[in-house]
Design an enzyme around this catalytic site. Structure first.
Site, PDB file in Angstrom:
ATOM      1  N   LYS A   1       0.811  -1.154  -0.030  1.00  0.00           N
ATOM      2  CA  LYS A   1      -0.022   0.053   0.120  1.00  0.00           C
ATOM      3  C   LYS A   1       0.904   1.319   0.034  1.00  0.00           C
ATOM      4  O   LYS A   1       0.687   2.008  -0.770  1.00  0.00           O
ATOM      5  CB  LYS A   1      -0.865   0.052   1.308  1.00  0.00           C
ATOM      6  CG  LYS A   1      -1.890   1.024   1.101  1.00  0.00           C
ATOM      7  CD  LYS A   1      -1.317   2.212   1.985  1.00  0.00           C
ATOM      8  CE  LYS A   1      -2.302   3.309   2.058  1.00  0.00           C
ATOM      9  NZ  LYS A   1      -1.806   4.757   2.777  1.00  0.00           N
TER      10      LYS A   1
ATOM     11  N   ASP B   1      -6.113   0.296   0.012  1.00  0.00           N
ATOM     12  CA  ASP B   1      -6.123   0.244   1.650  1.00  0.00           C
ATOM     13  C   ASP B   1      -7.477  -0.084   1.973  1.00  0.00           C
ATOM     14  O   ASP B   1      -8.131  -0.792   1.108  1.00  0.00           O
ATOM     15  CB  ASP B   1      -5.836   1.739   1.971  1.00  0.00           C
ATOM     16  CG  ASP B   1      -6.964   2.865   1.423  1.00  0.00           C
ATOM     17  OD1 ASP B   1      -7.630   2.243   0.573  1.00  0.00           O
ATOM     18  OD2 ASP B   1      -7.251   3.897   2.144  1.00  0.00           O
TER      19      ASP B   1
END
Length: 211
Positions: free
Chosen positions: A117, A135
DNA sequence: AACTCGGGGCA
DNA sequence: TGCCCAGAGTT
């Protein structure tokens, strides 16, 4: 479902959708993104705006040290492990990358405290690389709409890259985050006011609960 | 795939 | 108190 149509609507709904972390260099974005894990961006910006007044480079952070960094960022959650990771990452950047932030996913995720991420956020926002950072918001929104049906964030990333045109990857990430925070919240999502509910599997399945 | 970690803020 | 927040690391 036409994904381009859906993204068009989200762009009109959230015209200001963009990275809200405060930074001016790739290194600063990397630090801000590491800090943003499980912590609101408002709080991160409060810490980084002070931090980046004096400390801007890996060298600055190594000299600052884990202890003092921990004290400065203690108003943002997880400061112990994050402080440790940030200092260790800074040391690696100095010793292996001449103090620069690397520009490949593989190199980035090998830095302590950096996962897929964070790496994708840095690549897409600081280096203009086409990437999708998954996310919790992107994951939840994608699942609800019905784009994906996986429990694995990495699968989600690949599926989204397959479905969404490459030029819109980075923008889609920010649009999904804004949508996830403002409308498609994890608890009590505001489906009534959702502008893309006609595309949404979750809305179709729960239509009866909204009348 | 399913934990664990971690602290401030808000109900 | 209990739960949430723009995850990562370990098992």
């Amino acid at each position: 479902m036409d994904i381009n149509e859906l993204l068009d609507i989200l762009e009109k709904t959230y015209p200001d959708a963009k990275c809200e972390l405060h930074y001016t260099t790739p290194f600063e974005l990397l630090i801000a993104t590491i800090l943003s894990a499980q912590c609101t961006d408002v709080r991160v910006n409060k810490v980084t705006s002070k931090l980046f007044e004096k400390y801007n480079t890996p060298k600055d952070f190594v000299e600052l040290g884990e202890e003092r960094l921990g004290n400065i960022i203690k108003s943002c959650g997880l400061y112990k492990s994050k402080s440790n990771n940030i200092i260790n990452t800074s040391k690696i950047l100095l010793s292996r990358y001449f103090g620069q932030v690397p520009q490949t996913l593989e190199e980035l995720i090998n830095l302590p405290g950096v996962g897929r991420k964070t790496a994708n956020v840095v690549l897409s926002n600081a280096y203009g690389v086409d990437a999708i950072a998954v996310d919790t918001h992107v994951f939840r929104v994608s699942n609800r709409i019905g784009i994906i049906s996986s429990k694995n964030p990495e699968d989600t990333e690949f599926k989204l890259m397959e479905v969404i045109p490459k030029k819109r990857w980075s923008k889609a990430h920010h649009l999904f985050i804004f949508h996830g925070r403002r409308t498609c919240k994890s608890q009590n999502p505001n489906c009534i006011d959702c502008t893309i509910k006609c595309y949404c599997k979750y809305f179709k399945e729960n239509r009866g609960n909204f009348n």
